[in-house]
Scaffold this motif. Structure first.
Motif, PDB file in Angstrom:
ATOM      1  N   THR A   2       2.938  -8.633  -7.202  1.00  0.00           N
ATOM      2  CA  THR A   2       3.562  -8.697  -5.755  1.00  0.00           C
ATOM      3  C   THR A   2       4.260  -9.447  -5.392  1.00  0.00           C
ATOM      4  N   LEU A   5       7.811  -8.376  -4.657  1.00  0.00           N
ATOM      5  CA  LEU A   5       7.566  -7.215  -3.527  1.00  0.00           C
ATOM      6  C   LEU A   5       8.889  -7.279  -2.736  1.00  0.00           C
ATOM      7  N   SER A  11       8.230   1.251   2.991  1.00  0.00           N
ATOM      8  CA  SER A  11       7.239   0.724   2.518  1.00  0.00           C
ATOM      9  C   SER A  11       5.950   1.119   3.265  1.00  0.00           C
ATOM     10  N   PRO A  13       2.569  -0.889   3.518  1.00  0.00           N
ATOM     11  CA  PRO A  13       1.982  -1.977   3.232  1.00  0.00           C
ATOM     12  C   PRO A  13       0.352  -1.598   3.320  1.00  0.00           C
ATOM     13  N   CYS A  52      -1.712  -2.254   8.494  1.00  0.00           N
ATOM     14  CA  CYS A  52      -1.201  -1.953   7.212  1.00  0.00           C
ATOM     15  C   CYS A  52      -2.319  -1.145   6.573  1.00  0.00           C
ATOM     16  N   LEU A  84       4.831 -10.185   5.939  1.00  0.00           N
ATOM     17  CA  LEU A  84       3.958  -9.514   4.919  1.00  0.00           C
ATOM     18  C   LEU A  84       4.505  -9.953   3.443  1.00  0.00           C
ATOM     19  N   THR A  85       5.854 -10.229   3.320  1.00  0.00           N
ATOM     20  CA  THR A  85       6.445 -10.811   1.872  1.00  0.00           C
ATOM     21  C   THR A  85       5.772 -12.042   1.574  1.00  0.00           C
ATOM     22  N   ALA A  88       2.162 -11.086   0.419  1.00  0.00           N
ATOM     23  CA  ALA A  88       2.298 -10.250  -0.803  1.00  0.00           C
ATOM     24  C   ALA A  88       2.562 -11.160  -1.851  1.00  0.00           C
ATOM     25  N   LEU A  93      -1.565  -8.734  -0.335  1.00  0.00           N
ATOM     26  CA  LEU A  93      -0.857  -7.570   0.292  1.00  0.00           C
ATOM     27  C   LEU A  93      -0.110  -6.883  -1.003  1.00  0.00           C
ATOM     28  N   THR A  94      -0.103  -5.632  -0.912  1.00  0.00           N
ATOM     29  CA  THR A  94       0.807  -4.867  -1.813  1.00  0.00           C
ATOM     30  C   THR A  94       1.485  -3.580  -0.780  1.00  0.00           C
ATOM     31  N   ASP A  95       2.233  -2.766  -1.699  1.00  0.00           N
ATOM     32  CA  ASP A  95       2.727  -1.545  -0.945  1.00  0.00           C
ATOM     33  C   ASP A  95       2.260  -0.411  -1.802  1.00  0.00           C
ATOM     34  N   SER A  99       0.987   0.553  -5.647  1.00  0.00           N
ATOM     35  CA  SER A  99      -0.262   0.562  -6.148  1.00  0.00           C
ATOM     36  C   SER A  99      -0.576   2.061  -6.636  1.00  0.00           C
TER      37      SER A  99
END
Length: 101
Positions: A2, A5, A11, A13, A52, A84-85, A88, A93-95, A99
C-alpha cells in the motif's frame, strides 16, 4: 503493497480485513484498530472512513461530501485523497481493485 498506492476517482478504498473502525463507547471516540496499532481519527476522517466500503469509488465519496457540505469537489477530492493516501502508507487502507488482484 500500500505504500505506493495511487488513488484516483475510480479507486474503491477499503479497510483491509485486519483493520477495524470501532466506536469506543467508554471513551466516546472512534478508533482504527490494527494488529498492535491504534489510530484515533478525527470526526471528518471517521465520516470518510465509514464510506470506504470497497463499493463506493473515491469519486462517489467526494461527490457525497461536496453535496453534504456544499463545498468545491476539487478541494474535497484533494483533502480526502491526501488523507486516504497517508492512511494507506501506514497500512490502514487499501484499494479494493488491488486487494482483488
Amino acid at each position: 503493497m500500500t505504500e505506493g498506492l495511487r488513488l484516483d476517482t475510480a479507486s474503491r478504498p477499503v479497510l483491509p480485513r485486519f483493520v477495524k473502525l470501532k466506536h469506543d463507547k467508554a471513551r466516546g471516540l472512534w478508533v482504527l484498530l490494527a494488529p498492535e496499532r491504534i489510530l484515533v481519527p478525527d470526526t471528518t476522517s471517521v465520516e470518510v472512513l465509514q464510506m470506504c466500503d470497497g463499493q463506493r469509488t473515491l469519486g462517489n465519496i467526494v461527490a457525497a461530501l461536496a453535496a453534504k457540505y456544499n463545498a468545491p469537489a476539487a478541494q474535497i477530492e484533494a483533502d480526502v485523497t491526501a488523507m486516504l493516501t497517508e492512511l494507506a502508507a501506514k497500512g490502514f487502507l487499501t484499494d479494493q481493485r488491488e486487494s482483488a488482484a
